[in-house]
Write a protein that holds these residues in place. Structure first.
Motif, mmCIF file in Angstrom:
data_model
loop_
_atom_site.group_PDB
_atom_site.id
_atom_site.type_symbol
_atom_site.label_atom_id
_atom_site.label_comp_id
_atom_site.label_asym_id
_atom_site.label_seq_id
_atom_site.Cartn_x
_atom_site.Cartn_y
_atom_site.Cartn_z
ATOM 1 N N LEU A 45 0.871 -1.175 0.000
ATOM 2 C CA LEU A 45 0.000 0.000 0.000
ATOM 3 C C LEU A 45 0.906 1.222 0.000
ATOM 4 C CD1 LEU A 45 -2.729 1.526 0.390
ATOM 5 C CD2 LEU A 45 -2.425 1.178 2.857
ATOM 6 N N VAL A 46 0.703 2.106 -0.983
ATOM 7 C CA VAL A 46 1.497 3.324 -1.094
ATOM 8 C C VAL A 46 0.550 4.517 -1.010
ATOM 9 C CG1 VAL A 46 3.118 4.640 -2.501
ATOM 10 C CG2 VAL A 46 3.164 2.144 -2.575
ATOM 11 N N ILE A 47 0.830 5.425 -0.084
ATOM 12 C CA ILE A 47 0.023 6.639 0.088
ATOM 13 C C ILE A 47 0.927 7.828 -0.208
ATOM 14 C CG2 ILE A 47 -1.339 8.017 1.690
ATOM 15 C CD1 ILE A 47 -1.917 5.339 3.193
ATOM 16 N N THR A 48 0.484 8.664 -1.144
ATOM 17 C CA THR A 48 1.258 9.831 -1.577
ATOM 18 C C THR A 48 0.414 11.085 -1.393
ATOM 19 O OG1 THR A 48 0.502 9.946 -3.870
ATOM 20 C CG2 THR A 48 2.254 8.340 -3.367
ATOM 21 N N GLU A 54 -2.962 0.381 -3.997
ATOM 22 C CA GLU A 54 -2.719 -0.833 -3.224
ATOM 23 C C GLU A 54 -2.677 -2.043 -4.149
ATOM 24 O OE1 GLU A 54 -4.189 -3.066 0.815
ATOM 25 O OE2 GLU A 54 -5.661 -1.876 -0.260
ATOM 26 N N TYR A 55 -1.648 -2.848 -3.961
ATOM 27 C CA TYR A 55 -1.480 -4.101 -4.689
ATOM 28 C C TYR A 55 -1.670 -5.241 -3.696
ATOM 29 C CZ TYR A 55 0.795 -8.037 -6.950
ATOM 30 O OH TYR A 55 1.063 -9.267 -7.472
ATOM 31 N N ILE A 56 -2.554 -6.180 -4.035
ATOM 32 C CA ILE A 56 -2.758 -7.362 -3.201
ATOM 33 C C ILE A 56 -2.184 -8.590 -3.896
ATOM 34 C CG2 ILE A 56 -4.479 -8.890 -2.143
ATOM 35 C CD1 ILE A 56 -4.125 -6.186 -0.746
ATOM 36 N N SER A 57 -2.579 -8.808 -5.159
ATOM 37 C CA SER A 57 -2.076 -9.935 -5.941
ATOM 38 C C SER A 57 -2.381 -9.685 -7.409
ATOM 39 C CB SER A 57 -2.722 -11.249 -5.491
ATOM 40 O OG SER A 57 -4.073 -11.310 -5.912
#
Length: 131
Positions: A45-48, A54-57
């Motif tokens: 999860l990247v918050i900018t 968000e990448y799960i799969s």
């Protein structure tokens, strides 16, 4: 907002800008086996200042929130009478009037992730003069 896949790549390789928050966790071998994701990278999860990705799969689409598309974000908390379990999420209201419940799929009830999202959104609004 930068291309979401580029953001994920940069967050995995590092370094990232100071105003980014990155949340990751290791995908266990057993968990990956049962969910068919043994070759997938770990959840991220990247918050900018511009939003979140968000990448799960590989089997799930990226979860992307662009702050510019939002008019309001509210923190929500719920508990049941029969247990002490507390559920937290964010209600996102979009420019087009739609509303969506946001909680990280990979970092459920991670209060640091929720706080980082709220802080980044608040800074975004302040920079745009909507505080």
């Amino acid at each position: 907002m930068t291309d979401p896949r580029t953001m994920l790549w940069q967050a995995r390789k590092g370094p990232v800008p100071q105003d980014w928050r990155v949340f990751t966790k290791r995908r266990g071998k057993l968990s990956g086996f049962f969910h068919g994701t043994t070759d997938d990278p770990d959840p991220l999860l990247v918050i900018t200042p511009a939003g979140s990705v968000e990448y799960i799969s590989e089997a799930k689409p990226l979860a992307i929130v662009v702050f510019e598309d939002l008019t309001d974000v509210k923190l929500r908390v719920s508990t049941t009478d029969s247990s002490s379990f507390v559920s937290t999420w964010l209600d996102l209201r979009y420019d087009n009037g739609t509303k969506k419940r946001w909680t990280s799929s990979g970092f459920t009830n991670n209060l640091e992730a929720l706080q980082a999202f709220l802080e980044a959104y608040g800074a975004h609004k302040a920079m745009r003069g909507h505080a």
